[in-house]
Design a protein around this motif. Structure first.
Motif, PDB file in Angstrom:
ATOM      1  N   ASP B 236     -36.478  98.009  86.548  1.00 15.06           N
ATOM      2  CA  ASP B 236     -37.841  98.492  85.915  1.00 15.06           C
ATOM      3  C   ASP B 236     -37.437  99.335  84.742  1.00 15.06           C
ATOM      4  O   ASP B 236     -36.459  99.903  84.846  1.00 15.06           O
ATOM      5  CB  ASP B 236     -38.681  99.277  86.783  1.00 15.06           C
ATOM      6  N   ILE B 238     -38.405 102.244  83.250  1.00  8.35           N
ATOM      7  CA  ILE B 238     -39.177 103.329  83.907  1.00  8.35           C
ATOM      8  C   ILE B 238     -39.904 104.098  82.559  1.00  8.35           C
ATOM      9  O   ILE B 238     -41.117 104.565  82.745  1.00  8.35           O
ATOM     10  CB  ILE B 238     -38.504 104.418  84.312  1.00  8.35           C
ATOM     11  N   ASP B 252     -41.833 110.780  83.580  1.00  6.81           N
ATOM     12  CA  ASP B 252     -41.640 110.133  85.083  1.00  6.81           C
ATOM     13  C   ASP B 252     -40.539 111.206  85.539  1.00  6.81           C
ATOM     14  O   ASP B 252     -39.573 111.669  84.921  1.00  6.81           O
ATOM     15  CB  ASP B 252     -41.199 108.883  84.767  1.00  6.81           C
ATOM     16  N   LYS B 254     -38.652 110.298  87.794  1.00  8.97           N
ATOM     17  CA  LYS B 254     -37.313 109.550  88.133  1.00  8.97           C
ATOM     18  C   LYS B 254     -36.402 109.842  86.812  1.00  8.97           C
ATOM     19  O   LYS B 254     -35.044 110.111  86.696  1.00  8.97           O
ATOM     20  CB  LYS B 254     -37.312 108.114  88.161  1.00  8.97           C
TER      21      LYS B 254
END
Lengths: 285, 264
Positions: B236, B238, B252, B254
């Protein structure tokens, strides 16, 4: 405990050593044996004149010429075909059942006894295509015999070329053919020549494939065209040892012939090695 | 052309050179890239970061269709270069690769002379004018900041150069065919720190003329050389934004964890 380990280490290493020395030693024994008996008859006349007096005198010139023609002829046929098909299988053919089938068939081809090649060559080239017993029929038969070795060594040589060089070439907009021609093949070529060396050695010494396709017991003159029969060293050696007019007297001639055959193989190997190094230098590694 | 109007307003809004819309890539049944929307702008450097196996290199290879060389790869979605789908049937892949150059992780010069390495791309593209080739080899080596080190030894094998020099040679080789975009797949990961800083300075110079997308494992490097950063994780995309924003205020969690070194 430690000394036991050491002892085994020592033992195994020495077994390996003795065995590999034995192999090399055996080779030297053969060379020595042939040289001792053969070298005495070698002189200019032996190399350049026709056999005389029921092959107990004179030379082996026509057999040398014949073997030389067969080596060159078979390679002219087998080298380009073998190299091209090696390129095809390694560079173009994707991994598939068909590819592994092709591989195993190439290996099988290499395993076929040479007398079977001889029989096939006789059926196809001599009879079906009406070449008769001739240099061309013999060369083609020997070429078939050499094909699998050349194909396999070509594939192996191409496999050693780093994949990153191919992707580097594609990334610059080169086509597959350009990549093969300008990058991959020049790098692989010195190793491909190894295949040529190996198969030339084999071709020069094979007796069975030429038995029914080209070899003559005795010819009073040299072959004039590719459709003529020819004498050849391995077959001449066979004739001298087993079915000459006076086998006892022609025995030295047989050893001389064997010596010349070995020398020819050796010279071709040296020549090919030199070529290999020459082309290796042109690639700037 | 629609592009014209965009060029006029280049001051306000950067020109999009590369764009993907819901790009998906499968290796067999493995979903390696998932619905990726991405943009790269003219004369900027975009860094692709993320842990190993996240798909960033695969993503990079979309743009010069290097993934085509791998069996069982399936690609869907739109991948646009100058608003043209490069996976369209009418696209000539060899032409595309001329426009989108690539520098690989490990320097991969050809076993030829330094000169022939740089001339290679020209020769395979049908250029035979030796005067032009000589000139182009020189300017490309100058652009790659290698000219002064090799100008007296152009006939020497490329393999006699150091690793860092080899990588700059590979950059010169890519520049010689005049690409618009330069893809760099961890170009400094196999090099020592001094060679690395050479490459980084070079990237800074090159973006004046080229659009650069670079994959890197090195966070500091991404921070130093790039204008935009994309963070990939398990196929993905992100987060994508200006490097400053990604590194100082990632949206995000992450991204934040990765950048601060908590995983990856």
């Amino acid at each position: 405990m430690k000394s036991k380990k050491r002892f085994y280490e020592f033992l195994v290493f020495n077994i390996f050593r003795i065995i590999s020395f034995l192999v090399v030693g055996l080779l030297f024994v053969i060379l020595f044996f042939i040289s001792i008996r053969g070298i005495g008859v070698i002189n200019w006349e032996f190399l350049t004149s026709m056999p005389k007096e029921g092959m107990t005198q004179g030379g082996i010139f026509p057999a040398i010429v014949g073997t030389f023609c067969l080596m060159v002829g078979s390679m002219l046929f087998a080298f380009p075909i073998g190299v091209l098909s090696g390129i095809y299988t390694n560079e173009y053919l994707k991994e598939s059942r068909f590819k592994s089938f092709l591989r195993s068939m190439t290996n099988n081809l290499a395993g076929i006894p040479s007398i079977v090649f001889g029989l096939f060559g006789m059926a196809l080239f001599v009879n079906k295509l009406h070449f008769g017993d001739s240099l061309i029929a013999g060369s083609l038969t020997l070429g078939l015999l050499a094909l699998p070795v050349i194909i396999r060594t070509t594939e192996e040589a191409l496999k050693t070329v780093d994949m990153s060089l191919r992707t580097g070439s594609y990334a610059l907009g080169a086509t597959k053919l350009q990549t093969i021609r300008r990058v991959v093949f020049p790098i692989a070529f010195p190793n491909i020549l190894t295949g040529l060396i190996l198969s030339m050695g084999r071709v020069s010494g094979e007796t069975a494939p030429i038995l029914f396709t080209v070899a003559a017991y005795f010819l009073p003159k040299l072959p004039q065209s590719i459709f003529d029969q020819a004498m050849a060293l391995p077959y001449h050696l066979y004739v001298l040892t087993t079915s000459g007019t006076n086998m006892e007297e022609s025995r030295p001639m047989a050893y001389g012939t064997a010596f010349v055959l070995i020398m020819i193989v050796l010279i071709f190997n040296l020549l090919a090695n030199w070529l290999r190094r020459y082309f290796g230098k042109k690639v700037k590694m | 052309m629609k592009d014209k109007s965009k060029e006029v307003e280049v001051e306000q809004k950067p020109t999009v050179i590369i764009e993907t819309k819901t790009a998906n890539l499968f290796y067999g049944s493995f979903h390696a890239l998932k619905n990726i929307d991405f943009e790269a702008y003219q004369n900027t450097v975009t860094a692709l970061i993320g842990p190993s196996g996240c798909g960033k290199s695969t993503f990079l290879r979309l743009f010069n269709r290097m993934n085509d060389l791998i069996d069982h790869v399936n690609i869907s979605g739109k991948i646009l270069l100058n608003n043209k789908n490069i996976y369209d049937k009418s696209i000539d892949v060899d032409e595309l690769r001329k426009k989108v150059g690539m520098v690989f992780q490990k320097p991969n010069p050809f076993p030829k002379s330094i000169f022939e390495n740089v001339a290679y791309g020209l020769r395979v593209n049908g250029i035979s004018d030796s005067g032009y080739i000589e000139e182009k080899v020189k300017t490309s080596l100058q652009q790659a900041a290698l000219w002064n080190e090799v100008k007296d030894n152009l006939k020497k094998s490329a393999y006699e150069l150091s690793g860092g020099q080899q990588q700059r040679l590979c950059i010169a080789r890519a520049l010689a065919v005049e690409p618009e975009v330069l893809l760099m797949d961890e170009p400094a990961s196999a090099l020592d720190p001094i060679s690395t800083s050479h490459i980084e300075e070079l990237i800074f110079e090159l973006k004046k003329q080229y659009t650069i997308i670079i994959v890197t494992h090195n966070m500091q490097q991404a921070g130093r050389v790039s204008d935009y950063t994309s963070f990939f994780y398990m196929g993905d995309l992100i987060e994508h934004g200006s490097t400053k924003q990604i590194f100082t205020s990632p949206k995000d969690v992450k991204t934040q964890n990765y950048i601060t070194g908590r995983f990856g």
